[in-house]
Motif scaffolding. Structure first.
Motif, PDB file in Angstrom:
ATOM      1  N   SER A 390      43.814  26.178  42.186  1.00 30.88           N
ATOM      2  CA  SER A 390      43.904  26.400  43.413  1.00 30.88           C
ATOM      3  C   SER A 390      43.748  28.119  43.712  1.00 30.88           C
ATOM      4  N   PRO A 391      43.206  28.387  44.821  1.00 30.13           N
ATOM      5  CA  PRO A 391      42.789  29.856  44.951  1.00 30.13           C
ATOM      6  C   PRO A 391      44.380  30.636  45.423  1.00 30.13           C
ATOM      7  N   ASP A 392      44.298  31.933  45.210  1.00 27.17           N
ATOM      8  CA  ASP A 392      45.416  32.840  45.494  1.00 27.17           C
ATOM      9  C   ASP A 392      46.639  32.409  44.547  1.00 27.17           C
ATOM     10  N   PHE A 606      40.155  43.042  38.573  1.00 27.97           N
ATOM     11  CA  PHE A 606      41.111  43.301  39.629  1.00 27.97           C
ATOM     12  C   PHE A 606      40.397  43.491  41.066  1.00 27.97           C
ATOM     13  N   ASN A 607      41.413  43.020  42.119  1.00 23.62           N
ATOM     14  CA  ASN A 607      41.224  43.103  43.397  1.00 23.62           C
ATOM     15  C   ASN A 607      42.554  43.245  44.041  1.00 23.62           C
ATOM     16  N   ALA A 608      42.727  43.033  45.236  1.00 26.04           N
ATOM     17  CA  ALA A 608      43.818  43.345  46.140  1.00 26.04           C
ATOM     18  C   ALA A 608      44.639  42.098  45.920  1.00 26.04           C
ATOM     19  N   LEU A 609      44.108  40.808  45.337  1.00 21.94           N
ATOM     20  CA  LEU A 609      45.035  39.722  45.268  1.00 21.94           C
ATOM     21  C   LEU A 609      45.666  39.901  43.756  1.00 21.94           C
ATOM     22  N   GLY A 610      45.011  40.734  42.823  1.00 24.13           N
ATOM     23  CA  GLY A 610      45.838  40.418  41.366  1.00 24.13           C
ATOM     24  C   GLY A 610      44.880  41.081  40.289  1.00 24.13           C
ATOM     25  N   GLU A 611      45.359  40.866  39.235  1.00 27.78           N
ATOM     26  CA  GLU A 611      44.373  40.973  38.150  1.00 27.78           C
ATOM     27  C   GLU A 611      44.568  40.333  36.824  1.00 27.78           C
ATOM     28  N   VAL A 612      43.620  40.193  36.224  1.00 24.76           N
ATOM     29  CA  VAL A 612      43.331  39.352  34.858  1.00 24.76           C
ATOM     30  C   VAL A 612      43.067  40.445  33.769  1.00 24.76           C
ATOM     31  N   ARG A 613      43.793  40.035  32.770  1.00 24.29           N
ATOM     32  CA  ARG A 613      43.335  40.895  31.518  1.00 24.29           C
ATOM     33  C   ARG A 613      42.560  39.666  30.354  1.00 24.29           C
ATOM     34  N   CYS A 614      41.638  40.193  29.964  1.00 25.90           N
ATOM     35  CA  CYS A 614      41.097  39.431  28.802  1.00 25.90           C
ATOM     36  C   CYS A 614      39.880  40.423  28.133  1.00 25.90           C
ATOM     37  N   THR A 643      44.968  33.744  35.858  1.00 25.34           N
ATOM     38  CA  THR A 643      43.394  33.292  35.528  1.00 25.34           C
ATOM     39  C   THR A 643      42.766  33.779  36.904  1.00 25.34           C
ATOM     40  N   ALA A 644      41.448  33.204  36.823  1.00 25.39           N
ATOM     41  CA  ALA A 644      40.375  33.861  37.876  1.00 25.39           C
ATOM     42  C   ALA A 644      41.021  33.514  39.116  1.00 25.39           C
ATOM     43  N   ASN A 645      41.658  32.468  39.305  1.00 20.59           N
ATOM     44  CA  ASN A 645      42.151  32.084  40.576  1.00 20.59           C
ATOM     45  C   ASN A 645      43.288  33.052  41.467  1.00 20.59           C
ATOM     46  N   ALA A 646      43.702  33.938  40.361  1.00 18.09           N
ATOM     47  CA  ALA A 646      44.683  35.016  40.872  1.00 18.09           C
ATOM     48  C   ALA A 646      43.830  35.946  41.802  1.00 18.09           C
ATOM     49  N   LEU A 647      42.446  35.926  41.794  1.00 16.98           N
ATOM     50  CA  LEU A 647      41.455  36.944  42.190  1.00 16.98           C
ATOM     51  C   LEU A 647      40.784  36.256  43.603  1.00 16.98           C
ATOM     52  N   ALA A 648      40.880  34.712  43.389  1.00 20.33           N
ATOM     53  CA  ALA A 648      40.155  34.027  44.620  1.00 20.33           C
ATOM     54  C   ALA A 648      40.692  34.116  45.609  1.00 20.33           C
ATOM     55  N   PRO A 649      40.187  34.463  46.889  1.00 25.24           N
ATOM     56  CA  PRO A 649      40.751  34.392  48.040  1.00 25.24           C
ATOM     57  C   PRO A 649      40.963  33.006  48.620  1.00 25.24           C
ATOM     58  N   ASP A 650      42.078  32.842  49.657  1.00 22.50           N
ATOM     59  CA  ASP A 650      42.321  31.531  50.137  1.00 22.50           C
ATOM     60  C   ASP A 650      41.630  31.293  51.405  1.00 22.50           C
ATOM     61  N   THR A 651      40.399  31.941  51.644  1.00 22.83           N
ATOM     62  CA  THR A 651      39.624  31.738  52.745  1.00 22.83           C
ATOM     63  C   THR A 651      38.637  30.351  52.568  1.00 22.83           C
ATOM     64  N   GLY A 657      36.431  22.940  54.973  1.00 19.09           N
ATOM     65  CA  GLY A 657      37.556  23.320  54.779  1.00 19.09           C
ATOM     66  C   GLY A 657      37.716  23.462  53.042  1.00 19.09           C
ATOM     67  N   GLY A 658      36.622  23.984  52.507  1.00 13.62           N
ATOM     68  CA  GLY A 658      36.530  23.997  50.971  1.00 13.62           C
ATOM     69  C   GLY A 658      37.061  25.417  50.610  1.00 13.62           C
ATOM     70  N   ALA A 659      37.167  25.279  49.129  1.00 20.14           N
ATOM     71  CA  ALA A 659      37.599  26.700  48.343  1.00 20.14           C
ATOM     72  C   ALA A 659      36.596  27.579  48.313  1.00 20.14           C
ATOM     73  N   CYS A 660      36.726  28.981  48.367  1.00 22.53           N
ATOM     74  CA  CYS A 660      35.719  29.987  48.568  1.00 22.53           C
ATOM     75  C   CYS A 660      36.093  30.807  46.869  1.00 22.53           C
ATOM     76  N   PHE A 661      35.875  29.742  45.984  1.00 22.06           N
ATOM     77  CA  PHE A 661      36.292  30.679  44.734  1.00 22.06           C
ATOM     78  C   PHE A 661      35.304  31.806  44.347  1.00 22.06           C
ATOM     79  N   ASN A 662      34.082  31.308  44.476  1.00 18.66           N
ATOM     80  CA  ASN A 662      33.048  32.464  44.262  1.00 18.66           C
ATOM     81  C   ASN A 662      32.940  33.365  45.168  1.00 18.66           C
TER      82      ASN A 662
END
Ligand code: SF4
Length: 674
Positions: A390-392, A606-614, A643-651, A657-662
């Protein structure tokens, strides 16, 4: 006396894969001494042709692997660490029932949130006794929107979810358009049908930000910037309407809302759409001309184009193309997307009416855990690894850490989400119980049978939710008891020809011989059997109106679009536990050069929601300005446990009402080697 297949020393059992994949492969599972030793495809389902994906070949490793949950357990350490003490089923279920009743008495039924998705996608594992339990408790309701909600809304609005073109009819197409779909990674059985069409001379167009395996072989590859499929589709509409290629005879006879669509498409010239999408205008022009001139032309509409702010309108505009261009009425012409509605199955077996309680969008799980109107006090997660799907993500983990939240996770393995549970319950897999597998690409409905005895103390969903119904005092005398009764109850409520087929042969005969021709055998399931190119409800729902474009959310600080497409190693997060922990961010050389990065460098995105290291992999298969991580990763796959969902907004998407992962926009920089 015949030997039961479950107990024979060595044998092969025929069953079917019900996982969240369009294809619904028939399987031959080899069992020795009561254990699964090999899983292979069978020819029972002719569409899947005797072969299966590499993911499910390894399903035995999930069954018997170190992550498998073998018995119920109760948390003994801090949330998130996965420290548990073994418990009996009786104690675990008594505790869960007590906590649900307490929460309902003190905070109301809405303080209980059931959370599930298609972890196992069969008809028996979701929306049977689980739904009965939660309806009777008056819990919050979950909008299951993480996937296919925008495409579903578009397909329902325009066509009433008309059955779509079967895989077997792909070779009849002279032009195939793969839009937002990568069948080489998911829904793999389309690939040979596409190749057969190409052998017969069909042209191939692929629309995807990445150079996927089929994009390499395509006549036209449009590597659009994520979120710009809508202007691209509208530019083709504009070309069709304004250059004299719209099929007005077909539109007059079979469509409504034509002028409104034409009006919304009018601003999108090929040049303007190409500039917005970051592609060559002559490429887009070639595609428009090819589509207008070729028949049968088939669009395989996937899900990649839906996972952004414009995803619903983009899907609607794509699905509208065969109507405007008049591509129906011939074998191999029209569109293909989810075929789940083809069977006309209504879930009449849920044992109670839906209460009028609040609806929580599953993409807002983190937000939901912060609410106080009332607060979520009991979270019951099953068929879902919510923490990584899930996002965020950071917000979700923060919510799951709440001391006053009682979380139950009912799953097959110790997922990242289960580590936060107060109680974990072990679930059976599709190889250890009954299910009914409905393909949503291949038009197939088959019975899955137990292949082996449940491992450890794992129990099927129907048994556990039935048990909980009794413990909370909500069971009715005529409720089915246990999995077998549940299956017989579902069979009794299916349309008769379907149920007869499943009972007698383990497979139902598909409607229209499984190969319907759109506008010849099947028609829009709208009230007047016409295509509604401009449904008022969709226009009202979309923030910028139907077919209204919302601009890219990139900023100078976070300029790169992060996408998370399906990979070859997992089905969403299922089976990802078996993947090697070597995930890499994929990046175009020009983006790597601009940041001083080389192949293999450790990075933080990274963005304002979080960061991922790989680590990063650099290659021209990515379009510039877009980076990619696979969907469904577990925390173990990255260096910092996100994971990537740490950077995905929950807009949410414009429709459904779908997820805006991209819509994740990120920056990437090098970090020192660990
Ligand atoms: S996941 Fe899809 S391709 Fe793999 S075995 Fe299941 S139905 Fe077949």
């Amino acid at each position: 006396m015949p030997t039961s297949p479950v107990f024979a020393a060595e044998h092969t059992v025929a069953t079917v894969c019900p996982l969240d994949c369009p294809d619904s492969c028939s399987l031959d599972v080899t069992v020795q001494e009561g254990k699964v030793v090999a899983i292979d495809g069978s020819h029972a389902n002719p569409v899947t042709g005797g072969y299966i994906c590499a993911k499910v070949r390894r399903f035995g490793e999930r069954l018997y692997g170190t992550d498998r949950l073998l018995f119920p357990a109760i948390r003994k350490g801090p949330k998130g660490l996965g420290q548990f003490t073994r418990a009996s089923w009786d104690d675990a279920l008594a505790l869960i029932a007590e906590r649900m009743l307490e929460a309902r008495a003190q905070w109301g039924g809405e303080s209980i949130l059931p959370y599930s998705y298609g972890g196992s996608n069969g008809l028996l594992t979701q929306d049977t006794s689980d739904a009965t339990l939660f309806r009777r408790l008056g819990t919050s309701r979950l909008a299951r929107t993480v996937c296919a909600a925008p495409t579903g809304a578009a397909n329902m609005g325009l066509y009433g979810k008309m059955p779509s073109v079967a895989y077997e009819d792909f070779p009849d197409a002279r032009l195939i358009v793969l839009w937002g779909a990568n069948p080489s990674a998911s829904g793999i059985h389309i690939v040979p049908y596409v190749r057969e069409a190409q052998r017969r001379g069909a042209r191939l167009v692929v629309i995807d930000p990445r150079t996927t395996p089929l994009a390499k072989e395509a006549d036209v590859h449009l590597a659009v910037r994520p979120g710009t499929d809508l202007p691209v589709a509208l530019a083709i509409h504009r070309y069709l309407f304004e250059e004299g290629h719209a099929d007005h005879a077909f539109l007059d006879a079979h469509a409504r809302g034509v002028e409104q669509l034409r009006e919304r498409a009018r601003p999108w010239t090929v040049a303007r759409a190409a500039a917005e999408a970051g592609i060559q205008a002559d490429q887009l022009q070639s595609f428009a001309e090819l589509y207008a001139a070729t028949s049968p032309a088939l669009i395989r509409c996937g899900w990649g184009q839906e996972r952004n702010r414009n995803g619903g309108s983009a899907s609607a505009a794509i699905l509208a193309l065969p109507t405007v261009a008049g591509k129906f009425g011939v074998r191999g012409g029209g569109y293909t997307m989810s075929n789940s509605a083809t069977w006309g199955i209504a879930k009449t077996w849920i044992g109670s009416a839906e209460p009028n309680t609040r609806i929580i969008n599953m993409n807002h799980l983190g937000r939901a855990l912060e609410r106080d109107d009332p607060p979520v006090k009991v979270l019951f997660i099953y068929n879902s690894n919510a923490g990584v799907t899930s996002p965020d993500q950071r917000r979700i983990f923060k919510g799951l850490e709440r001391d006053d939240l009682f979380t139950v996770v009912f799953d097959q393995v110790m997922t990242d989400t289960a580590r936060f549970a107060d109680v974990v319950l072990p679930a059976t897999t599709f190889l250890e119980g009954y299910d009914i597998a409905r393909g949503y690409g291949a038009i197939s409905l088959r019975l899955a049978k137990p292949v082996v005895e449940p491992v450890g103390e794992a129990r099927p969903n129907a048994d556990v939710f039935g048990d909980l119904l009794e413990r909370v005092g909500a069971q009715h005398a005529d409720d089915p008891r246990g999995e077998l009764e549940e299956m017989l109850d579902v069979l009794a409520r299916l349309p008769e020809p379907i149920a007869d087929g499943l009972r007698e042969h383990g497979v139902a005969a598909p409607p229209h011989g499984g190969r319907p021709i759109q506008f010849q055998d099947v028609w829009p399931l709208t009230a007047d059997r016409k295509v509604d190119l401009f449904p008022d409800a969709l226009d009202a729902e979309a923030p910028a109106g139907l077919y209204g474009y919302q601009a890219d959310p990139a900023t100078a600080e976070f300029p790169l679009a992060l996408i998370t497409p399906a990979g070859e190693r997992s089905i969403n997060s299922t089976l990802a536990e078996l993947a090697r922990p070597d995930v890499r961010l994929q990046m175009h050389p020009s983006d790597a050069d601009a940041r001083g990065l080389e192949d293999g460098n450790p990075v933080r995105l990274f963005n304002a929601l979080g960061e991922v290291r790989c680590r990063v992999t650099v290659g021209t298969w990515m379009r510039p300005g877009t980076v990619s991580l696979p969907k469904g990763l577990w925390r173990r796959h990255t260096m910092n446990g996100y994971t990537a969902n740490a950077l995905a907004p929950d807009t949410l998407t414009d429709l459904g009402g779908g997820a805006c992962f991209n819509d994740a926009r990120v920056q990437v920089e090098r970090v020192p080697d660990a």
